[in-house]
Scaffold this motif. Structure first.
Motif, PDB file in Angstrom:
ATOM      1  N   THR A 127       0.840  -1.186   0.000  1.00 33.33           N
ATOM      2  CA  THR A 127       0.000   0.000   0.000  1.00 33.33           C
ATOM      3  C   THR A 127       0.877   1.238   0.000  1.00 33.33           C
ATOM      4  OG1 THR A 127      -1.664  -1.200   1.281  1.00 33.33           O
ATOM      5  CG2 THR A 127      -1.888   1.191   1.161  1.00 33.33           C
ATOM      6  N   GLY A 128       0.525   2.214  -0.832  1.00 38.07           N
ATOM      7  CA  GLY A 128       1.227   3.495  -0.858  1.00 38.07           C
ATOM      8  C   GLY A 128       0.358   4.589  -0.274  1.00 38.07           C
ATOM      9  N   ASN A 129       0.893   5.364   0.631  1.00 37.71           N
ATOM     10  CA  ASN A 129       0.149   6.449   1.266  1.00 37.71           C
ATOM     11  C   ASN A 129       0.150   7.668   0.338  1.00 37.71           C
ATOM     12  OD1 ASN A 129      -0.226   4.858   3.554  1.00 37.71           O
ATOM     13  ND2 ASN A 129       1.685   5.546   4.473  1.00 37.71           N
ATOM     14  N   ASN A 130      -0.925   7.759  -0.481  1.00 42.84           N
ATOM     15  CA  ASN A 130      -1.087   8.867  -1.434  1.00 42.84           C
ATOM     16  C   ASN A 130       0.075   8.961  -2.413  1.00 42.84           C
ATOM     17  OD1 ASN A 130      -3.521   9.637  -0.175  1.00 42.84           O
ATOM     18  ND2 ASN A 130      -2.405  10.896   1.319  1.00 42.84           N
ATOM     19  N   GLN A 131       0.770   7.864  -2.631  1.00 40.74           N
ATOM     20  CA  GLN A 131       1.895   7.824  -3.558  1.00 40.74           C
ATOM     21  C   GLN A 131       1.808   6.539  -4.376  1.00 40.74           C
ATOM     22  OE1 GLN A 131       4.147  10.154  -4.136  1.00 40.74           O
ATOM     23  NE2 GLN A 131       3.420  11.540  -2.533  1.00 40.74           N
ATOM     24  N   PRO A 132       2.249   6.572  -5.636  1.00 46.89           N
ATOM     25  CA  PRO A 132       2.254   5.333  -6.430  1.00 46.89           C
ATOM     26  C   PRO A 132       3.324   4.371  -5.945  1.00 46.89           C
ATOM     27  CG  PRO A 132       3.293   7.121  -7.651  1.00 46.89           C
ATOM     28  CD  PRO A 132       2.714   7.743  -6.400  1.00 46.89           C
ATOM     29  N   ILE A 133       3.085   3.104  -6.166  1.00 45.86           N
ATOM     30  CA  ILE A 133       4.043   2.051  -5.829  1.00 45.86           C
ATOM     31  C   ILE A 133       4.837   1.737  -7.093  1.00 45.86           C
ATOM     32  CG2 ILE A 133       4.320  -0.301  -5.006  1.00 45.86           C
ATOM     33  CD1 ILE A 133       1.657   0.027  -3.557  1.00 45.86           C
ATOM     34  N   LEU A 142       7.707  -0.685 -13.169  1.00 47.53           N
ATOM     35  CA  LEU A 142       6.301  -1.024 -12.969  1.00 47.53           C
ATOM     36  C   LEU A 142       5.732  -0.044 -11.952  1.00 47.53           C
ATOM     37  CD1 LEU A 142       3.736  -2.782 -13.074  1.00 47.53           C
ATOM     38  CD2 LEU A 142       4.795  -4.275 -11.380  1.00 47.53           C
ATOM     39  N   SER A 143       4.733   0.724 -12.368  1.00 53.23           N
ATOM     40  CA  SER A 143       4.130   1.742 -11.513  1.00 53.23           C
ATOM     41  C   SER A 143       2.660   1.405 -11.304  1.00 53.23           C
ATOM     42  CB  SER A 143       4.273   3.139 -12.142  1.00 53.23           C
ATOM     43  OG  SER A 143       3.648   4.114 -11.341  1.00 53.23           O
ATOM     44  N   VAL A 144       2.270   1.244 -10.029  1.00 55.77           N
ATOM     45  CA  VAL A 144       0.884   0.947  -9.655  1.00 55.77           C
ATOM     46  C   VAL A 144       0.323   2.196  -8.992  1.00 55.77           C
ATOM     47  CG1 VAL A 144      -0.648  -0.568  -8.368  1.00 55.77           C
ATOM     48  CG2 VAL A 144       1.474  -1.476  -9.348  1.00 55.77           C
ATOM     49  N   GLU A 145      -0.620   2.845  -9.653  1.00 53.15           N
ATOM     50  CA  GLU A 145      -1.240   4.054  -9.139  1.00 53.15           C
ATOM     51  C   GLU A 145      -2.701   3.796  -8.819  1.00 53.15           C
ATOM     52  OE1 GLU A 145      -0.446   7.451 -11.571  1.00 53.15           O
ATOM     53  OE2 GLU A 145       1.508   6.695 -12.217  1.00 53.15           O
ATOM     54  N   LYS A 146      -3.399   4.846  -8.390  1.00 49.96           N
ATOM     55  CA  LYS A 146      -4.787   4.688  -7.964  1.00 49.96           C
ATOM     56  C   LYS A 146      -5.701   4.345  -9.122  1.00 49.96           C
ATOM     57  CE  LYS A 146      -8.444   7.105  -5.440  1.00 49.96           C
ATOM     58  NZ  LYS A 146      -8.831   8.346  -4.745  1.00 49.96           N
ATOM     59  N   ASP A 147      -5.471   4.953 -10.271  1.00 44.80           N
ATOM     60  CA  ASP A 147      -6.372   4.764 -11.405  1.00 44.80           C
ATOM     61  C   ASP A 147      -5.738   4.033 -12.579  1.00 44.80           C
ATOM     62  OD1 ASP A 147      -4.597   6.760 -11.857  1.00 44.80           O
ATOM     63  OD2 ASP A 147      -6.005   8.158 -12.787  1.00 44.80           O
ATOM     64  N   LYS A 148      -4.465   3.653 -12.486  1.00 42.03           N
ATOM     65  CA  LYS A 148      -3.842   2.957 -13.607  1.00 42.03           C
ATOM     66  C   LYS A 148      -2.604   2.202 -13.137  1.00 42.03           C
ATOM     67  CE  LYS A 148      -0.837   6.755 -15.096  1.00 42.03           C
ATOM     68  NZ  LYS A 148      -0.429   7.628 -16.228  1.00 42.03           N
ATOM     69  N   THR A 149      -2.191   1.263 -13.958  1.00 40.67           N
ATOM     70  CA  THR A 149      -0.964   0.500 -13.756  1.00 40.67           C
ATOM     71  C   THR A 149      -0.182   0.536 -15.058  1.00 40.67           C
ATOM     72  OG1 THR A 149      -1.997  -0.970 -12.140  1.00 40.67           O
ATOM     73  CG2 THR A 149       0.026  -1.735 -13.176  1.00 40.67           C
ATOM     74  N   SER A 150       1.044   1.010 -15.007  1.00 39.51           N
ATOM     75  CA  SER A 150       1.852   1.172 -16.214  1.00 39.51           C
ATOM     76  C   SER A 150       3.153   0.389 -16.085  1.00 39.51           C
ATOM     77  CB  SER A 150       2.165   2.655 -16.464  1.00 39.51           C
ATOM     78  OG  SER A 150       2.904   3.198 -15.377  1.00 39.51           O
ATOM     79  N   ILE A 151       3.583  -0.179 -17.201  1.00 38.89           N
ATOM     80  CA  ILE A 151       4.842  -0.925 -17.298  1.00 38.89           C
ATOM     81  C   ILE A 151       5.653  -0.298 -18.423  1.00 38.89           C
ATOM     82  CG2 ILE A 151       5.920  -3.159 -17.691  1.00 38.89           C
ATOM     83  CD1 ILE A 151       3.382  -4.486 -16.722  1.00 38.89           C
ATOM     84  N   THR A 152       6.872   0.118 -18.108  1.00 35.26           N
ATOM     85  CA  THR A 152       7.750   0.761 -19.078  1.00 35.26           C
ATOM     86  C   THR A 152       9.066  -0.005 -19.135  1.00 35.26           C
ATOM     87  OG1 THR A 152       6.779   2.903 -18.547  1.00 35.26           O
ATOM     88  CG2 THR A 152       8.860   2.919 -19.752  1.00 35.26           C
ATOM     89  N   SER A 153       9.481  -0.355 -20.357  1.00 38.27           N
ATOM     90  CA  SER A 153      10.727  -1.096 -20.520  1.00 38.27           C
ATOM     91  C   SER A 153      11.263  -0.853 -21.917  1.00 38.27           C
ATOM     92  CB  SER A 153      10.504  -2.593 -20.284  1.00 38.27           C
ATOM     93  OG  SER A 153      11.697  -3.321 -20.507  1.00 38.27           O
ATOM     94  N   ASP A 154      12.565  -0.678 -22.012  1.00 41.19           N
ATOM     95  CA  ASP A 154      13.229  -0.515 -23.300  1.00 41.19           C
ATOM     96  C   ASP A 154      13.675  -1.837 -23.913  1.00 41.19           C
ATOM     97  OD1 ASP A 154      12.879   2.177 -23.000  1.00 41.19           O
ATOM     98  OD2 ASP A 154      14.894   2.541 -22.204  1.00 41.19           O
TER      99      ASP A 154
END
Length: 307
Positions: A127-133, A142-154
């Motif tokens: 759990t992140g306190n008002n911050q993305p994981i 790999l970023s897990v936010e409140k409204d989306k999950t994004s994966i970025t890789s080159d």
């Protein structure tokens, strides 16, 4: 004293002489005092610069002792190290670090090829306190936010079943193939960058958007299929630097094209009208309409010898 020797004194004379000497000594406070320069005497202890340096060292040791006490109290209160070990975590010989209770952490820097997991029969809750994981290793994030999950890789990504070691989902950049997992029929993305999108030979490829769809290619866009159909609620724009080639049968529904009312003048300054023309090789070009029954003749021939 005579020439024959010293004269002997009586007991009374000796007593009087002794009393006088004692009286003189008792009244003389400088008896036995020898004046000597104090700077030439040998001095003991730390004086001057050495004394100041000693005081600085003592103060520094005191500050270090206070800091060490604070660190010890923090370790004892947060990590809870006691006679039986650490109450909040366990260290194993294999390099595994296990947290035995809820932990509050900020930024974690794992080692190379580290694995984060939970117990077999328990969920792993992060759990992140008002911050993305954010999980990041090199250029992969790999970023897990409140409204989306994004994966970025080159270098691409791959999801593997840890029990069977089967690849569930991967982006293979070597063969430029993007395979969906078995059973997945719809891929919902906001932005996709790939070289090719295909479907099976027996199924249709449908691309649906709620707003605006933009298909752009750095080296051109090629759309092939048995039947290609575009349906849209607004405008359709085809833009190219050189030319647009429609190879095949192109059908345009006149009912969807805007038309002018009968008798409207062509020379109305509020409107510009163009006529769509086609070359023999399928190249489309436009000609501005300046009068009735106007053809496709232009001063600059875009079709060349095939006009």
């Amino acid at each position: 004293q005579s020439s024959n020797g010293p004269v002997k004194k009586s007991m009374r004379e000796k007593a009087v002489e002794r009393r006088n000497v004692n009286k003189e000594h008792n009244s003389n406070f400088k008896a036995g005092y020898i004046p000597i320069d104090e700077d030439r005497l040998h001095k003991t202890g730390l004086r001057g610069r050495k004394g100041n340096l000693a005081i600085c060292v003592i103060v520094l040791l005191f500050i270090l002792a206070v800091i060490n006490l604070i660190i010890t109290l923090v370790i004892w209160a947060v990590i809870r190290i006691g006679p039986n070990g650490c109450d909040s975590m366990e260290f194993h010989e294999s390099g595994l670090l296990r947290f035995k209770q809820v932990s509050d952490m900020g930024v974690i820097h794992p080692l190379y090829k580290s694995t984060v997991g939970g117990r077999r029969n328990e969920d792993l809750v992060i759990t992140g306190n008002n911050q993305p994981i954010v999980f990041q290793q090199g250029t992969t994030k790999l970023s897990v936010e409140k409204d989306k999950t994004s994966i970025t890789s080159d270098i691409g990504m791959e999801f593997v079943d840890p029990r069977t070691q089967n690849t569930l989902f991967s982006t293979d950049y070597e063969t430029h193939e993007f395979h969906l997992p078995n059973g997945v029929k719809i891929l919902n993305v906001q932005k996709a960058s790939t070289e090719r999108i295909t479907s099976n030979a027996t199924s249709d490829l449908n691309i649906k958007v709620d707003g605006r769809a933009i298909v752009r290619g750095n080296e051109g866009v090629f759309i092939t299929g048995k039947t290609i159909e575009f349906r849209m609620g607004g405008n359709m724009e085809l833009k190219a630097e050189n030319s647009i080639i429609l190879n095949g049968t192109v059908m345009v529904s006149p009912s969807r094209l805007p038309s002018s009312s009968y008798g409207e003048q062509f020379n109305n300054g509020n409107w510009l009208r163009f006529k769509l023309c086609m070359c023999a090789d399928g190249t489309l070009f436009k000609v501005q309409v300046t009068g009735h029954n106007m053809g496709c003749q232009t001063t600059v021939n875009p079709c060349g010898a095939t006009h």
